[in-house]
Design an enzyme around this catalytic site. Sequence first.
Site, PDB file in Angstrom:
ATOM      1  N   CYS A 277       0.810  -1.232   0.000  1.00 53.49           N
ATOM      2  CA  CYS A 277       0.000   0.000   0.000  1.00 53.49           C
ATOM      3  C   CYS A 277       0.837   1.273   0.000  1.00 53.49           C
ATOM      4  O   CYS A 277       0.833   2.021  -0.980  1.00 53.49           O
ATOM      5  CB  CYS A 277      -0.913   0.015   1.223  1.00 53.49           C
ATOM      6  SG  CYS A 277      -2.067  -1.354   1.246  1.00 53.49           S
TER       7      CYS A 277
HETATM    8  N1  NAD Z   1      -2.639  -5.698   2.246  1.00 54.53           N
HETATM    9  C1  NAD Z   1      -3.037  -4.601   2.842  1.00 54.53           C
HETATM   10  O1  NAD Z   1      -2.551  -4.271   3.911  1.00 54.53           O
HETATM   11  C2  NAD Z   1      -4.098  -3.707   2.243  1.00 54.53           C
HETATM   12  C3  NAD Z   1      -4.744  -2.797   3.084  1.00 54.53           C
HETATM   13  C4  NAD Z   1      -5.729  -1.993   2.560  1.00 54.53           C
HETATM   14  C5  NAD Z   1      -6.021  -2.065   1.189  1.00 54.53           C
HETATM   15  N2  NAD Z   1      -5.335  -2.928   0.385  1.00 54.53           N
HETATM   16  C6  NAD Z   1      -5.714  -2.964  -1.034  1.00 54.53           C
HETATM   17  O2  NAD Z   1      -6.543  -4.089  -1.243  1.00 54.53           O
HETATM   18  C7  NAD Z   1      -6.308  -4.647  -2.534  1.00 54.53           C
HETATM   19  C8  NAD Z   1      -5.956  -6.121  -2.410  1.00 54.53           C
HETATM   20  O3  NAD Z   1      -4.754  -6.228  -1.670  1.00 54.53           O
HETATM   21  P1  NAD Z   1      -4.298  -7.570  -0.971  1.00 54.53           P
HETATM   22  O4  NAD Z   1      -3.198  -7.188  -0.045  1.00 54.53           O
HETATM   23  O5  NAD Z   1      -5.475  -8.305  -0.422  1.00 54.53           O
HETATM   24  O6  NAD Z   1      -3.712  -8.364  -2.233  1.00 54.53           O
HETATM   25  P2  NAD Z   1      -3.387  -9.927  -2.283  1.00 54.53           P
HETATM   26  O7  NAD Z   1      -2.418 -10.092  -3.382  1.00 54.53           O
HETATM   27  O8  NAD Z   1      -3.055 -10.440  -0.914  1.00 54.53           O
HETATM   28  O9  NAD Z   1      -4.772 -10.586  -2.690  1.00 54.53           O
HETATM   29  C9  NAD Z   1      -5.380 -10.392  -3.922  1.00 54.53           C
HETATM   30  C10 NAD Z   1      -6.007 -11.711  -4.367  1.00 54.53           C
HETATM   31  O10 NAD Z   1      -6.699 -11.470  -5.598  1.00 54.53           O
HETATM   32  C11 NAD Z   1      -6.513 -12.613  -6.420  1.00 54.53           C
HETATM   33  N3  NAD Z   1      -6.822 -12.233  -7.795  1.00 54.53           N
HETATM   34  C12 NAD Z   1      -6.042 -11.600  -8.694  1.00 54.53           C
HETATM   35  N4  NAD Z   1      -6.717 -11.401  -9.838  1.00 54.53           N
HETATM   36  C13 NAD Z   1      -7.958 -11.908  -9.652  1.00 54.53           C
HETATM   37  C14 NAD Z   1      -9.109 -12.011 -10.471  1.00 54.53           C
HETATM   38  N5  NAD Z   1      -9.135 -11.520 -11.710  1.00 54.53           N
HETATM   39  N6  NAD Z   1     -10.192 -12.599  -9.952  1.00 54.53           N
HETATM   40  C15 NAD Z   1     -10.176 -13.104  -8.689  1.00 54.53           C
HETATM   41  N7  NAD Z   1      -9.118 -13.034  -7.875  1.00 54.53           N
HETATM   42  C16 NAD Z   1      -8.025 -12.444  -8.351  1.00 54.53           C
HETATM   43  C17 NAD Z   1      -5.089 -13.019  -6.159  1.00 54.53           C
HETATM   44  O11 NAD Z   1      -4.852 -14.357  -6.554  1.00 54.53           O
HETATM   45  C18 NAD Z   1      -4.976 -12.809  -4.652  1.00 54.53           C
HETATM   46  O12 NAD Z   1      -5.348 -13.965  -3.932  1.00 54.53           O
HETATM   47  C19 NAD Z   1      -5.196  -3.800  -3.157  1.00 54.53           C
HETATM   48  O13 NAD Z   1      -5.794  -2.788  -3.940  1.00 54.53           O
HETATM   49  C20 NAD Z   1      -4.525  -3.164  -1.961  1.00 54.53           C
HETATM   50  O14 NAD Z   1      -3.934  -1.929  -2.285  1.00 54.53           O
HETATM   51  C21 NAD Z   1      -4.403  -3.781   0.880  1.00 54.53           C
END
Ligand code: NAD
Length: 442
Positions: A277
């Site tokens: 992030c």
């Molecule tokens: N990790 C954090 O601390 C955090 C906090 C707040 C917001 N975010 C935001 O949340 C969003 C997700 O982050 P995350 O950390 O959970 O990512 P992540 O990589 O842990 O998880 C994302 C998941 O989406 C899956 N994926 C990818 N393409 C896909 C598709 N077309 N259909 C279905 N699944 C699909 C991936 O395989 C993965 O399991 C990002 O935009 C991030 O900026 C993350």
Amino acid sequence: MSNIKQELLSKIESKELVVGVIGLGYVGLPLAVEKANVGYKVIGFDVLPEKVKLVNEGHNYIGDVVDEELAELVSKGVLRATDNFEEVASCDFIAIAVPTPLDEYQQPDISYVEKSTKDVAKYLKKGSIVVLESTTYPGTTEELMLPLLEEGSGLKCGEDFFLAFSPERVDPGNKIYKTKNTPKVVGGVGDDSTEVAAALYRNVLEGEVFTVSSPKIAEMEKILENTYRNVNIGLINEFALIANKMGINIWEVVDAAKTKPYGFQAFYPGPGIGGHCIPLDPFYLTWKAKEYDSHMRIIEASGSVNDFMPEWVIERSMKILSKNFKKALNGAKVLLLGVAYKNDIDDLRDSPALVVYDYFNKEGADLSYYDGYNPSFKYGDVEINSLKEITPEVISSYDLVVITTNHSNVDYQMVVDNAKYVFDTKYATKDVKNNKDNIELL
Ligand SMILES: NC(=O)c1ccc[n+]([C@@H]2O[C@H](COP(=O)([O-])OP(=O)(O)OC[C@H]3O[C@@H](n4cnc5c(N)ncnc54)[C@H](O)[C@@H]3O)[C@@H](O)[C@H]2O)c1
């Protein structure tokens, strides 16, 4: 009141709603669990079959999710996972939490949001709501998703389905604030979208649900939150650089400054910034700003200071070895303590410790690492393994120990007592008694 809004609101109230969560990662899996916990039937979607399998076997892989809770929800049949997007057709509420990384040119890679929106559009049913939770540039929901959903489904937003943006704020590893009790912001395409999305979150979460007048406001407020952290870390890193030259302990400076009860929030320097992030999200805005012939100067400046920090760690390490042991970094035995981007988690994404590792390696250091949360990581195509344990003998065998993550499962007194020299970039040794004068702080 429109029929579809009324229907969705009563399904939310009666818990008949079926929730789909697209993307079962650090954000999506806790979201799915929270919704299932309050009684909604939840289907998680992921493109990775191994994640789908793990969830369906009741195996947890995210630190913020309680193992037993996930296992129980799966065994009760209220939560399951699939990679078959046809099942979107049975969902009333679809939350999208897919990655939003930067590409190699530091530009937004919005392809995950685009692909998952298209997949959802194909099977979107009349009377449902889609909410994007991924962090992204202002305009994504209305400019990118809305046309994709309408074209792909043949349905009309506001009449046949609803659409909103609600940023996820989860702070992995935070012991107090979890998805459940963190306030949530919601901005929909039209008031009905906002009302339906907010109603669902009010039923699931303990934290306040704060509604705003458009998705753009919600998208931008999330970028503001993360930019606030990014630039304040950049500011304190810049202070750290000058404090070092002036012989001033920056950590003591911050401890003193934070005694002010108002108008100051403590941020700490380090070997750079990491995670999915804080280093990335501000650059979604700098990219979008160019469409408006504008530069985000403070974000760019902060980015350049933060990106310099791993180089500074190498430079300082070289000086430590040269001054104290008349040794070059090339060939010196160096141990990195911690590779995660922050303490007490297993997340390696964009970790500055890995950049430091790369720089040390390129300088020819004889390098090892220890991280109890991360037994291995991929360095190019090579699997690098953590030391199994750190004993006094192990520690004393290195020329330099560099603390790059302040995990709390390390005995720093033992490290300092036995190390030839410690370079502490995280102030992990704050409470250590040091009789050997063998520590340098960032
Ligand atoms: N990790 C954090 O601390 C955090 C906090 C707040 C917001 N975010 C935001 O949340 C969003 C997700 O982050 P995350 O950390 O959970 O990512 P992540 O990589 O842990 O998880 C994302 C998941 O989406 C899956 N994926 C990818 N393409 C896909 C598709 N077309 N259909 C279905 N699944 C699909 C991936 O395989 C993965 O399991 C990002 O935009 C991030 O900026 C993350």
